[in-house]
Design a protein around this motif. Structure first.
Motif, PDB file in Angstrom:
ATOM      1  N   HIS A 226       0.834  -1.205   0.000  1.00  0.00           N
ATOM      2  CA  HIS A 226       0.000   0.000   0.000  1.00  0.00           C
ATOM      3  C   HIS A 226       0.868   1.254   0.000  1.00  0.00           C
ATOM      4  O   HIS A 226       1.840   1.349   0.759  1.00  0.00           O
ATOM      5  CB  HIS A 226      -0.907   0.003   1.236  1.00  0.00           C
ATOM      6  N   TYR A 227       0.494   2.217  -0.844  1.00  0.00           N
ATOM      7  CA  TYR A 227       1.193   3.500  -0.928  1.00  0.00           C
ATOM      8  C   TYR A 227       0.289   4.653  -0.510  1.00  0.00           C
ATOM      9  O   TYR A 227       0.664   5.486   0.295  1.00  0.00           O
ATOM     10  CB  TYR A 227       1.724   3.723  -2.341  1.00  0.00           C
ATOM     11  N   GLY A 228      -0.893   4.733  -1.081  1.00  0.00           N
ATOM     12  CA  GLY A 228      -1.788   5.827  -0.756  1.00  0.00           C
ATOM     13  C   GLY A 228      -1.423   7.115  -1.460  1.00  0.00           C
ATOM     14  O   GLY A 228      -0.350   7.234  -2.074  1.00  0.00           O
ATOM     15  N   PRO A 229      -2.296   8.140  -1.380  1.00  0.00           N
ATOM     16  CA  PRO A 229      -2.010   9.426  -2.028  1.00  0.00           C
ATOM     17  C   PRO A 229      -0.700  10.022  -1.515  1.00  0.00           C
ATOM     18  O   PRO A 229      -0.493  10.160  -0.312  1.00  0.00           O
ATOM     19  CB  PRO A 229      -3.209  10.297  -1.632  1.00  0.00           C
ATOM     20  N   SER A 231       2.016   8.657  -1.395  1.00  0.00           N
ATOM     21  CA  SER A 231       2.838   7.596  -0.789  1.00  0.00           C
ATOM     22  C   SER A 231       3.184   7.904   0.668  1.00  0.00           C
ATOM     23  O   SER A 231       4.258   7.566   1.151  1.00  0.00           O
ATOM     24  CB  SER A 231       4.127   7.379  -1.597  1.00  0.00           C
ATOM     25  N   ALA A 233       1.700   6.735   3.366  1.00  0.00           N
ATOM     26  CA  ALA A 233       1.371   5.680   4.325  1.00  0.00           C
ATOM     27  C   ALA A 233       2.631   5.135   4.973  1.00  0.00           C
ATOM     28  O   ALA A 233       3.654   4.956   4.323  1.00  0.00           O
ATOM     29  CB  ALA A 233       0.626   4.540   3.619  1.00  0.00           C
TER      30      ALA A 233
END
Length: 403
Positions: A226-229, A231, A233
Motif C-alpha cells: 500500500h502506498y496511498g495518495p 505515498s 502511508a
C-alpha cells in the motif's frame, strides 16, 4: 519505472518461479508457476533473449531417451546498486538479481545535509563499480530511507533525523551515476524484499514494523504494497501511545536504536554502545537485556494495533533483538497477545529474513520488485544494458536541488 502494484505478467511469473526454485527445467517451472508448457516456452525464450535467464549445462541423461535436460537459471551477471540512508551512515551495495550482495561499503555521514549524503553515496558507488567483474550488468540504483518518501516524484519529502526535506534524490543520483534510479521508504521496500527473497508469499497480506533509528511501518494486502495518495502511508513519527512502558507517556522515539544507545551510555552499561554490542552484552548483563525487553513491551502496543487494524497473515518485526535474543522475542509475543484484540496466535509474527543485510536487500528490492513483476518491460527500458563504467566526470561537480 514506478512501484509495481499489479499482478505479475507471465514472464514475471516465470522469473519468480526460477528465483524460488533456484534453477529448474521448463516443465517444473510450468508446474510451479501454474502456466501452460507453451507459455513457459515462449516466455523463457524471451527472457533468455533479454539476458535475464540462461540455460545451465545439460544434465547427463545418457541412460534416458530424449533431448538433454538443460535447467534454466537466473543470469546473475545482472545486478542493481542499493543505497540506504540511515541516521549515522549510508550503506551502499551491489546486489545481483537473486538477492545476493556481491559488494558493499559503509559510508559514515560527514554531515546530515542532503547534498552531502547523496554525493558521498554516489562516490562510494563509483568506487564499488570500478572493482566489479567486467561482465557485471549494473542496471540501476535502488534507494531506501526512513520518513516520508514519494517514489512517483523521486523525492524524500521529510526525514525525522536527516536533512532530507523535499529532496530530489532520484534526479540528482541519475545525474551523478548515469543510471536509472528509483527510491522508496525502507519499510515498504522491506515488504518487497521479503516477497522476493524472504518469508512472504507474493499474494500474502503482511505488515512490517520497522525498528531502528526510525520506527515506521508498511503493509501489503493480497501481495500489493500500500502506498496511498502521495505515498505517505507508513509514518509512525507522530504516534504517541499513552502507556509505552514504565516511563509513562512519551514519543515513539523512546524506543529507537539511538535512544536505547543513549540510555545504555547513561546507565553505565558501556561507554560507546551500539545495538550489536548491546545485544551481545544482553547475553550476560541483565541491564542491557532489560533495555530490549522494555522496548519489546512498548512496541508491542504498535504491533498489536497493526494486527487489529490490518489483520495481516504475517507481521514482520525488524528489531535486531527480536532475532538475536530469544527472551526478547518471547516478551514481544506475550505483550502483543495481551494487547491485541485479535488472537495473535493465529498470525505469524517473525523477524526479518535478512539479519545483518536487511537494509541493502530492501534498497535493492526497490528496483528488483519491478523486474520480477514485468521483466520484459523493464528489460525493454534498458535493464542489463549498463556495464560497470561510471561517468567519472559527473562526480566532480554534483548539482543538488530541493523542491
Amino acid at each position: 519505472m514506478r512501484p509495481a502494484r499489479g499482478w505479475p505478467t507471465a514472464a514475471g511469473a516465470v522469473l519468480r518461479a526460477i528465483l524460488a526454485l533456484g534453477g529448474a527445467s521448463r516443465s517444473v517451472v510450468a508446474a510451479h508457476a501454474g502456466l501452460s508448457p507453451a507459455t513457459v516456452t515462449s516466455q523463457t525464450r524471451a527472457l533468455i533473449e533479454a539476458g535475464l535467464l540462461r540455460e545451465s549445462p545439460p544434465v547427463d541423461r545418457s541412460q534416458r531417451v530424449g533431448r538433454p535436460h538443460s535447467p534454466l537459471e537466473l543470469d546473475r551477471r545482472n545486478a542493481v546498486a542499493a543505497i540506504h540512508f540511515a541516521a549515522t551512515q549510508t550503506r551502499v551495495a551491489v546486489v545481483d538479481i537473486a538477492g545476493t550482495i556481491v559488494a558493499g561499503a559503509l559510508v559514515p555521514h560527514r554531515t546530515l545535509e542532503g547534498a552531502d549524503l547523496v554525493a558521498d553515496a554516489a562516490a562510494a558507488l563509483a568506487a564499488l563499480r570500478r572493482d566489479l567483474p567486467d561482465d557485471t550488468r549494473l542496471s540501476g540504483v535502488g534507494v531506501a530511507t526512513g520518513g516520508w518518501v514519494d517514489p512517483e516524484a523521486g523525492v524524500v519529502l521529510s526525514h525525522p533525523l536527516l536533512r532530507l526535506e523535499d529532496t530530489l534524490v532520484r534526479d540528482v543520483l541519475v545525474q551523478l551515476t548515469g543510471l536509472p534510479v528509483e527510491l522508496d521508504s525502507h519499510a515498504r521496500a522491506m515488504v518487497h524484499a521479503e516477497q522476493l527473497f524472504g518469508a512472504l508469499d507474493f499474494d500474502a497480506s503482511a505488515a512490517v514494523l520497522f525498528v531502528g533509528n526510525v520506527i515506521d511501518a508498511a503493509f501489503a494486502v493480497d501481495g500489493r504494497v500500500h502506498y496511498g495518495p502521495g505515498s505517505s502511508a507508513g509514518s509512525l513519527a507522530t504516534l504517541v501511545p499513552s502507556d509505552l512502558g514504565p516511563g509513562g507517556p512519551g514519543p515513539l522515539d523512546t524506543y529507537s536504536d539511538r535512544s536505547l544507545e543513549r540510555r545504555a551510555a547513561g546507565s553505565g552499561i558501556m561507554a560507546q554502545p551500539t545495538i550489536p554490542a548491546l545485544i551481545a552484552a544482553a547475553e550476560t548483563d541483565p541491564r542491557a537485556h532489560a533495555l530490549f525487553e522494555d522496548r519489546a513491551r512498548g512496541l508491542a502496543v504498535v504491533a498489536a494495533a497493526l494486527l487489529d487494524v490490518l489483520n495481516p497473515e504475517t507481521l514482520i518485526i525488524t528489531d535486531r533483538a527480536f532475532t538475536g535474543l530469544p527472551a526478547v522475542r518471547a516478551t514481544y509475543f506475550d505483550a502483543i497477545a495481551a494487547r491485541a484484540q485479535v488472537r495473535s496466535a493465529r498470525h505469524r509474527i517473525i523477524g526479518t529474513s535478512f539479519p545483518n543485510r536487511s537494509l541493502e536487500t530492501a534498497a535493492a528490492a526497490v528496483l528488483l520488485h519491478r523486474l520480477y513483476a514485468d521483466p520484459l518491460a523493464v528489460a525493454a527500458e534498458g535493464f542489463g544494458a549498463h556495464r560497470k563504467e561510471e561517468p567519472a566526470a559527473r562526480f566532480e561537480s554534483p548539482q543538488f536541488e530541493s523542491r
